[in-house]
Design an enzyme around this catalytic site. Structure first.
Site, short mmCIF file in Angstrom:
data_model
loop_
_atom_site.label_atom_id
_atom_site.label_comp_id
_atom_site.label_asym_id
_atom_site.label_seq_id
_atom_site.Cartn_x
_atom_site.Cartn_y
_atom_site.Cartn_z
N LYS A 88 0.82 -1.21 0.00
CA LYS A 88 0.00 0.00 0.00
C LYS A 88 0.85 1.25 0.00
O LYS A 88 0.48 2.26 -0.60
CB LYS A 88 -0.95 0.01 1.20
CG LYS A 88 -2.16 -0.88 1.00
CD LYS A 88 -3.31 -0.49 1.92
CE LYS A 88 -4.49 -1.45 1.76
NZ LYS A 88 -5.52 -1.27 2.77
N LYS A 137 -6.38 -12.55 -7.40
CA LYS A 137 -7.66 -12.63 -6.71
C LYS A 137 -8.66 -11.63 -7.33
O LYS A 137 -8.25 -10.55 -7.74
CB LYS A 137 -7.41 -12.27 -5.23
CG LYS A 137 -8.55 -12.57 -4.31
CD LYS A 137 -8.09 -12.37 -2.86
CE LYS A 137 -9.03 -11.43 -2.14
NZ LYS A 137 -8.72 -11.27 -0.71
N LYS A 193 -12.34 -5.72 -6.16
CA LYS A 193 -13.16 -4.59 -6.61
C LYS A 193 -12.32 -3.37 -6.92
O LYS A 193 -12.78 -2.44 -7.57
CB LYS A 193 -14.19 -4.25 -5.52
CG LYS A 193 -13.55 -3.81 -4.21
CD LYS A 193 -14.49 -3.89 -3.04
CE LYS A 193 -13.73 -3.62 -1.74
NZ LYS A 193 -14.39 -4.06 -0.56
#
Ligand code: TRP
Length: 333
Positions: A115, A197, A200
Protein backbone atom coordinates in the site's frame (compact mmCIF):
# COMPACT_ATOMS: atom_id res chain seq x y z
CA UNK A 1 -25.50 -29.60 29.06
CA UNK A 2 -25.16 -26.40 27.18
CA UNK A 3 -21.93 -25.99 25.30
CA UNK A 4 -20.65 -22.46 25.08
CA UNK A 5 -20.79 -21.21 21.52
CA UNK A 6 -17.51 -20.22 19.94
CA UNK A 7 -17.05 -16.65 18.81
CA UNK A 8 -16.31 -15.60 15.25
CA UNK A 9 -15.18 -12.09 14.37
CA UNK A 10 -14.85 -10.67 10.90
CA UNK A 11 -14.23 -7.17 9.60
CA UNK A 12 -15.03 -5.83 6.15
CA UNK A 13 -14.00 -2.42 4.88
CA UNK A 14 -16.76 -0.23 3.47
CA UNK A 15 -14.41 0.91 0.73
CA UNK A 16 -16.33 -0.17 -2.34
CA UNK A 17 -19.06 -2.44 -3.55
CA UNK A 18 -18.65 -6.12 -2.77
CA UNK A 19 -17.79 -8.63 -5.45
CA UNK A 20 -18.91 -12.11 -6.30
CA UNK A 21 -15.64 -13.19 -4.65
CA UNK A 22 -16.74 -11.69 -1.32
CA UNK A 23 -20.11 -13.38 -1.69
CA UNK A 24 -19.00 -16.89 -2.60
CA UNK A 25 -15.80 -16.81 -0.56
CA UNK A 26 -17.29 -15.37 2.62
CA UNK A 27 -20.78 -13.90 2.90
CA UNK A 28 -22.71 -16.89 1.57
CA UNK A 29 -21.05 -19.09 4.18
CA UNK A 30 -21.63 -16.64 7.02
CA UNK A 31 -25.33 -17.42 6.97
CA UNK A 32 -24.52 -21.05 7.71
CA UNK A 33 -22.63 -20.07 10.85
CA UNK A 34 -25.24 -17.89 12.51
CA UNK A 35 -26.83 -20.60 14.64
CA UNK A 36 -23.71 -22.49 15.60
CA UNK A 37 -21.49 -19.54 16.50
CA UNK A 38 -21.57 -16.25 18.23
CA UNK A 39 -20.83 -14.01 15.24
CA UNK A 40 -19.60 -10.42 15.09
CA UNK A 41 -19.45 -8.74 11.69
CA UNK A 42 -17.87 -5.36 11.86
CA UNK A 43 -17.96 -2.67 9.20
CA UNK A 44 -14.46 -1.31 9.72
CA UNK A 45 -14.89 2.33 8.74
CA UNK A 46 -11.86 3.42 10.77
CA UNK A 47 -9.55 1.20 8.72
CA UNK A 48 -10.64 2.86 5.47
CA UNK A 49 -9.22 6.24 6.53
CA UNK A 50 -5.71 4.89 5.92
CA UNK A 51 -6.35 5.94 2.34
CA UNK A 52 -8.17 9.18 1.52
CA UNK A 53 -11.98 8.82 1.43
CA UNK A 54 -14.81 11.02 0.29
CA UNK A 55 -16.84 11.54 3.52
CA UNK A 56 -20.31 11.27 1.97
CA UNK A 57 -19.35 8.19 -0.02
CA UNK A 58 -17.84 6.54 3.03
CA UNK A 59 -21.06 7.04 5.00
CA UNK A 60 -23.15 5.69 2.09
CA UNK A 61 -20.91 2.68 1.73
CA UNK A 62 -21.19 1.79 5.39
CA UNK A 63 -24.98 1.73 5.06
CA UNK A 64 -24.81 -0.13 1.81
CA UNK A 65 -22.49 -2.77 3.24
CA UNK A 66 -24.93 -3.35 6.07
CA UNK A 67 -27.80 -3.62 3.56
CA UNK A 68 -25.78 -6.15 1.61
CA UNK A 69 -25.03 -8.24 4.71
CA UNK A 70 -28.73 -8.31 5.47
CA UNK A 71 -29.59 -9.07 1.84
CA UNK A 72 -27.24 -12.05 1.92
CA UNK A 73 -29.32 -13.49 4.71
CA UNK A 74 -27.49 -12.48 7.88
CA UNK A 75 -30.08 -12.15 10.62
CA UNK A 76 -29.49 -9.00 12.71
CA UNK A 77 -30.97 -10.76 15.74
CA UNK A 78 -28.53 -13.63 15.53
CA UNK A 79 -25.38 -11.80 14.42
CA UNK A 80 -23.87 -8.65 15.82
CA UNK A 81 -23.68 -6.41 12.75
CA UNK A 82 -22.08 -3.14 13.71
CA UNK A 83 -19.87 -0.24 12.75
CA UNK A 84 -16.36 -0.02 14.21
CA UNK A 85 -16.42 3.71 14.97
CA UNK A 86 -19.58 3.23 17.08
CA UNK A 87 -17.61 1.30 19.66
CA UNK A 88 -14.81 3.49 21.03
CA UNK A 89 -13.07 0.49 22.64
CA UNK A 90 -11.44 -0.34 19.28
CA UNK A 91 -9.40 2.85 19.23
CA UNK A 92 -8.66 2.56 22.93
CA UNK A 93 -7.36 -1.00 22.84
CA UNK A 94 -5.48 -0.21 19.66
CA UNK A 95 -3.42 2.40 21.53
CA UNK A 96 -2.56 -0.05 24.30
CA UNK A 97 -1.63 -2.84 21.89
CA UNK A 98 0.47 -0.42 19.86
CA UNK A 99 2.70 -0.03 22.90
CA UNK A 100 3.37 -3.78 22.79
CA UNK A 101 4.05 -3.95 19.04
CA UNK A 102 7.56 -3.58 17.64
CA UNK A 103 8.36 -1.32 14.70
CA UNK A 104 10.04 -4.29 13.04
CA UNK A 105 6.86 -6.32 13.18
CA UNK A 106 4.91 -3.62 11.39
CA UNK A 107 7.67 -2.94 8.87
CA UNK A 108 7.54 -6.57 7.79
CA UNK A 109 3.85 -6.44 6.83
CA UNK A 110 3.54 -7.07 3.12
CA UNK A 111 0.27 -5.14 2.89
CA UNK A 112 2.00 -2.06 4.33
CA UNK A 113 4.79 -2.41 1.79
CA UNK A 114 2.29 -2.80 -1.07
CA UNK A 115 0.00 0.00 0.00
CA UNK A 116 2.79 2.45 0.68
CA UNK A 117 4.20 1.71 -2.77
CA UNK A 118 0.77 2.38 -4.32
CA UNK A 119 -0.03 5.54 -2.31
CA UNK A 120 3.39 7.17 -2.17
CA UNK A 121 1.92 10.62 -1.63
CA UNK A 122 0.16 9.50 1.56
CA UNK A 123 2.22 7.03 3.58
CA UNK A 124 0.59 7.87 6.90
CA UNK A 125 0.91 6.54 10.42
CA UNK A 126 -2.47 4.84 10.21
CA UNK A 127 -1.34 2.77 7.27
CA UNK A 128 1.58 1.60 9.37
CA UNK A 129 -0.40 0.78 12.52
CA UNK A 130 -3.40 -0.66 10.64
CA UNK A 131 -2.65 -4.24 11.79
CA UNK A 132 -2.67 -3.13 15.44
CA UNK A 133 -6.21 -1.76 15.07
CA UNK A 134 -7.19 -5.02 13.40
CA UNK A 135 -5.71 -6.96 16.34
CA UNK A 136 -7.75 -4.78 18.71
CA UNK A 137 -10.92 -5.54 16.72
CA UNK A 138 -10.41 -9.25 17.11
CA UNK A 139 -9.07 -9.44 20.68
CA UNK A 140 -11.76 -7.17 22.17
CA UNK A 141 -14.43 -9.78 21.44
CA UNK A 142 -12.36 -12.75 22.61
CA UNK A 143 -12.82 -14.24 19.16
CA UNK A 144 -11.92 -17.91 18.81
CA UNK A 145 -11.94 -17.80 15.05
CA UNK A 146 -11.45 -15.25 12.31
CA UNK A 147 -12.51 -16.03 8.73
CA UNK A 148 -9.84 -14.50 6.55
CA UNK A 149 -8.38 -14.68 3.10
CA UNK A 150 -4.73 -15.41 2.45
CA UNK A 151 -3.93 -11.68 2.23
CA UNK A 152 -4.84 -11.20 5.92
CA UNK A 153 -2.93 -14.15 7.36
CA UNK A 154 0.08 -12.09 8.33
CA UNK A 155 -2.17 -9.61 10.15
CA UNK A 156 -3.91 -12.37 12.06
CA UNK A 157 -0.52 -13.79 13.02
CA UNK A 158 0.32 -10.43 14.58
CA UNK A 159 -2.96 -10.47 16.53
CA UNK A 160 -2.04 -13.91 17.85
CA UNK A 161 1.44 -12.78 18.82
CA UNK A 162 0.10 -9.71 20.61
CA UNK A 163 -2.45 -11.81 22.52
CA UNK A 164 0.25 -14.23 23.63
CA UNK A 165 2.67 -11.44 24.50
CA UNK A 166 0.10 -9.66 26.64
CA UNK A 167 -1.03 -12.90 28.31
CA UNK A 168 2.58 -13.77 29.14
CA UNK A 169 3.17 -10.46 30.85
CA UNK A 170 -0.18 -9.99 32.64
CA UNK A 171 -1.76 -13.43 32.82
CA UNK A 172 -4.66 -14.82 30.76
CA UNK A 173 -6.44 -11.85 29.22
CA UNK A 174 -7.09 -12.59 25.55
CA UNK A 175 -8.16 -15.66 23.64
CA UNK A 176 -5.55 -16.41 20.98
CA UNK A 177 -7.60 -16.43 17.75
CA UNK A 178 -7.31 -19.07 15.05
CA UNK A 179 -7.75 -18.50 11.34
CA UNK A 180 -11.03 -19.96 10.17
CA UNK A 181 -10.56 -21.43 6.75
CA UNK A 182 -13.51 -23.43 5.65
CA UNK A 183 -13.31 -26.27 3.27
CA UNK A 184 -15.52 -25.66 0.29
CA UNK A 185 -15.36 -21.89 0.40
CA UNK A 186 -14.10 -21.03 -3.02
CA UNK A 187 -11.24 -18.67 -3.74
CA UNK A 188 -12.54 -16.60 -6.62
CA UNK A 189 -10.01 -15.20 -9.07
CA UNK A 190 -10.08 -12.37 -11.60
CA UNK A 191 -12.01 -13.18 -14.79
CA UNK A 192 -9.35 -11.69 -17.05
CA UNK A 193 -6.21 -12.60 -15.09
CA UNK A 194 -7.02 -15.77 -13.17
CA UNK A 195 -3.67 -15.72 -11.35
CA UNK A 196 -4.91 -12.72 -9.32
CA UNK A 197 -7.66 -12.63 -6.71
CA UNK A 198 -10.94 -11.04 -7.88
CA UNK A 199 -10.77 -7.52 -6.47
CA UNK A 200 -13.16 -4.59 -6.61
CA UNK A 201 -10.23 -2.17 -6.72
CA UNK A 202 -9.04 -3.57 -10.04
CA UNK A 203 -8.80 -0.98 -12.82
CA UNK A 204 -10.40 -3.30 -15.40
CA UNK A 205 -14.11 -3.75 -14.60
CA UNK A 206 -14.20 -6.96 -16.63
CA UNK A 207 -12.04 -8.57 -13.96
CA UNK A 208 -14.75 -8.64 -11.35
CA UNK A 209 -18.47 -9.16 -10.85
CA UNK A 210 -20.04 -6.72 -8.41
CA UNK A 211 -22.96 -7.92 -6.34
CA UNK A 212 -24.82 -4.95 -7.75
CA UNK A 213 -24.03 -5.63 -11.45
CA UNK A 214 -27.05 -6.02 -13.73
CA UNK A 215 -27.91 -9.37 -15.24
CA UNK A 216 -26.72 -8.16 -18.65
CA UNK A 217 -23.38 -7.04 -17.28
CA UNK A 218 -22.88 -10.30 -15.46
CA UNK A 219 -23.59 -12.43 -18.52
CA UNK A 220 -21.38 -10.18 -20.70
CA UNK A 221 -18.47 -10.25 -18.28
CA UNK A 222 -18.54 -14.04 -18.16
CA UNK A 223 -18.69 -14.19 -21.95
CA UNK A 224 -15.49 -12.16 -22.04
CA UNK A 225 -13.74 -14.18 -19.33
CA UNK A 226 -10.39 -15.58 -20.49
CA UNK A 227 -10.24 -19.27 -21.13
CA UNK A 228 -7.28 -21.49 -21.82
CA UNK A 229 -5.97 -23.53 -24.69
CA UNK A 230 -7.78 -26.76 -25.37
CA UNK A 231 -11.51 -27.07 -25.50
CA UNK A 232 -12.71 -29.31 -22.69
CA UNK A 233 -14.20 -28.12 -19.44
CA UNK A 234 -11.69 -29.88 -17.20
CA UNK A 235 -10.33 -28.88 -13.78
CA UNK A 236 -6.60 -28.13 -13.82
CA UNK A 237 -5.43 -25.07 -11.92
CA UNK A 238 -2.00 -25.03 -13.58
CA UNK A 239 -2.86 -25.82 -17.17
CA UNK A 240 -6.34 -24.28 -17.19
CA UNK A 241 -6.47 -21.49 -14.59
CA UNK A 242 -9.25 -19.59 -16.39
CA UNK A 243 -11.57 -22.56 -16.82
CA UNK A 244 -10.78 -23.84 -13.32
CA UNK A 245 -11.78 -20.49 -11.84
CA UNK A 246 -15.07 -20.55 -13.77
CA UNK A 247 -15.61 -24.11 -12.56
CA UNK A 248 -15.04 -23.02 -8.97
CA UNK A 249 -17.60 -20.27 -9.42
CA UNK A 250 -20.16 -22.55 -11.03
CA UNK A 251 -19.52 -25.24 -8.44
CA UNK A 252 -19.97 -22.78 -5.57
CA UNK A 253 -23.20 -21.43 -7.02
CA UNK A 254 -24.68 -24.83 -7.82
CA UNK A 255 -23.14 -26.76 -4.92
CA UNK A 256 -21.25 -29.07 -7.25
CA UNK A 257 -17.78 -30.55 -7.03
CA UNK A 258 -15.31 -30.07 -9.88
CA UNK A 259 -16.10 -33.59 -11.06
CA UNK A 260 -19.80 -32.73 -11.06
CA UNK A 261 -19.17 -29.65 -13.19
CA UNK A 262 -17.00 -31.63 -15.62
CA UNK A 263 -19.75 -34.15 -16.03
CA UNK A 264 -22.42 -31.55 -16.66
CA UNK A 265 -20.39 -29.91 -19.45
CA UNK A 266 -18.88 -32.97 -21.05
CA UNK A 267 -18.74 -32.52 -24.80
CA UNK A 268 -19.82 -28.87 -24.62
CA UNK A 269 -17.73 -25.92 -25.72
CA UNK A 270 -16.16 -23.15 -23.65
CA UNK A 271 -18.69 -20.68 -25.04
CA UNK A 272 -21.65 -22.72 -23.82
CA UNK A 273 -20.02 -23.18 -20.45
CA UNK A 274 -19.33 -19.46 -19.99
CA UNK A 275 -22.92 -18.63 -20.87
CA UNK A 276 -24.17 -21.15 -18.30
CA UNK A 277 -21.87 -19.76 -15.60
CA UNK A 278 -23.01 -16.19 -16.28
CA UNK A 279 -26.66 -17.14 -16.09
CA UNK A 280 -26.23 -19.23 -12.96
CA UNK A 281 -24.46 -16.36 -11.21
CA UNK A 282 -27.11 -13.85 -12.32
CA UNK A 283 -29.83 -16.20 -11.03
CA UNK A 284 -28.24 -16.65 -7.63
CA UNK A 285 -27.63 -12.92 -7.21
CA UNK A 286 -31.09 -11.76 -8.32
CA UNK A 287 -32.89 -12.33 -4.99
CA UNK A 288 -29.93 -10.87 -3.09
CA UNK A 289 -30.14 -7.76 -5.27
CA UNK A 290 -33.88 -7.40 -4.70
CA UNK A 291 -33.49 -7.60 -0.95
CA UNK A 292 -30.50 -5.27 -1.10
CA UNK A 293 -32.63 -2.62 -2.82
CA UNK A 294 -35.34 -2.97 -0.19
CA UNK A 295 -32.98 -2.72 2.76
CA UNK A 296 -31.06 0.18 1.21
CA UNK A 297 -34.24 2.22 1.01
CA UNK A 298 -35.13 1.65 4.64
CA UNK A 299 -32.60 3.88 6.35
CA UNK A 300 -34.59 3.94 9.61
CA UNK A 301 -34.36 0.16 9.85
CA UNK A 302 -30.62 0.18 9.13
CA UNK A 303 -30.08 2.78 11.85
CA UNK A 304 -32.10 0.71 14.28
CA UNK A 305 -29.99 -2.37 13.57
CA UNK A 306 -26.77 -0.41 13.99
CA UNK A 307 -27.80 1.24 17.23
CA UNK A 308 -28.99 -1.93 18.87
CA UNK A 309 -26.03 -3.98 17.74
CA UNK A 310 -23.46 -1.38 18.71
CA UNK A 311 -24.79 -1.56 22.26
CA UNK A 312 -24.35 -5.32 22.30
CA UNK A 313 -20.86 -4.98 20.86
CA UNK A 314 -19.96 -2.25 23.33
CA UNK A 315 -20.99 -4.39 26.26
CA UNK A 316 -18.74 -7.26 25.19
CA UNK A 317 -15.82 -5.03 24.20
CA UNK A 318 -15.84 -2.87 27.30
CA UNK A 319 -15.55 -5.94 29.52
CA UNK A 320 -12.27 -6.88 27.85
CA UNK A 321 -11.04 -3.31 27.83
CA UNK A 322 -11.70 -2.88 31.53
CA UNK A 323 -9.71 -6.00 32.30
CA UNK A 324 -6.83 -4.70 30.17
CA UNK A 325 -6.93 -1.27 31.83
CA UNK A 326 -6.77 -2.89 35.25
CA UNK A 327 -3.89 -5.14 34.26
CA UNK A 328 -1.73 -2.36 32.82
CA UNK A 329 -2.26 -0.24 35.93
CA UNK A 330 -4.87 2.38 35.05
CA UNK A 331 -7.30 3.54 37.70
CA UNK A 332 -10.55 1.75 36.91
CA UNK A 333 -13.90 2.36 38.60
N1 TRP B 1 -7.91 -5.91 7.21
C1 TRP B 1 -9.10 -6.59 6.79
C2 TRP B 1 -9.20 -6.51 5.27
O1 TRP B 1 -8.77 -5.56 4.67
C3 TRP B 1 -10.33 -5.98 7.40
C4 TRP B 1 -10.36 -6.17 8.88
C5 TRP B 1 -10.26 -5.20 9.81
C6 TRP B 1 -10.56 -7.39 9.55
N2 TRP B 1 -10.37 -5.73 11.05
C7 TRP B 1 -10.55 -7.07 10.94
C8 TRP B 1 -10.72 -8.73 9.14
C9 TRP B 1 -10.69 -8.07 11.90
C10 TRP B 1 -10.88 -9.71 10.11
C11 TRP B 1 -10.85 -9.38 11.47
O2 TRP B 1 -9.74 -7.41 4.68
Amino acid sequence: MEIKKKTIFSGIQPSGTLTLGNYLGALKNFTELQDEYNCYYCIVDMHTLTVRQDPEKLRERSYSLLALYLACGLDPDKNVLFVQSHVPCHAELSWILGCYTYMGELQRMTQFKDKSARHQDNINGGLFTYPVLMAADILLYQADMVPIGADQKQHLELARNLAERFNNIYGETFIVPEPFIRGGSARIMSLQEPSKKMSKSDANVNNFILLTDTRDDIVKKFKKAVTDSGSEVRYDENEKPGISNLMNIYGAVKNLTAAGVEKEFEGLRYGDFKKAVGEAVADVLAPVQDRYREFSEDRAFLDKVLKRNSEIAFEAASKTLKDVYEKVGFIVY
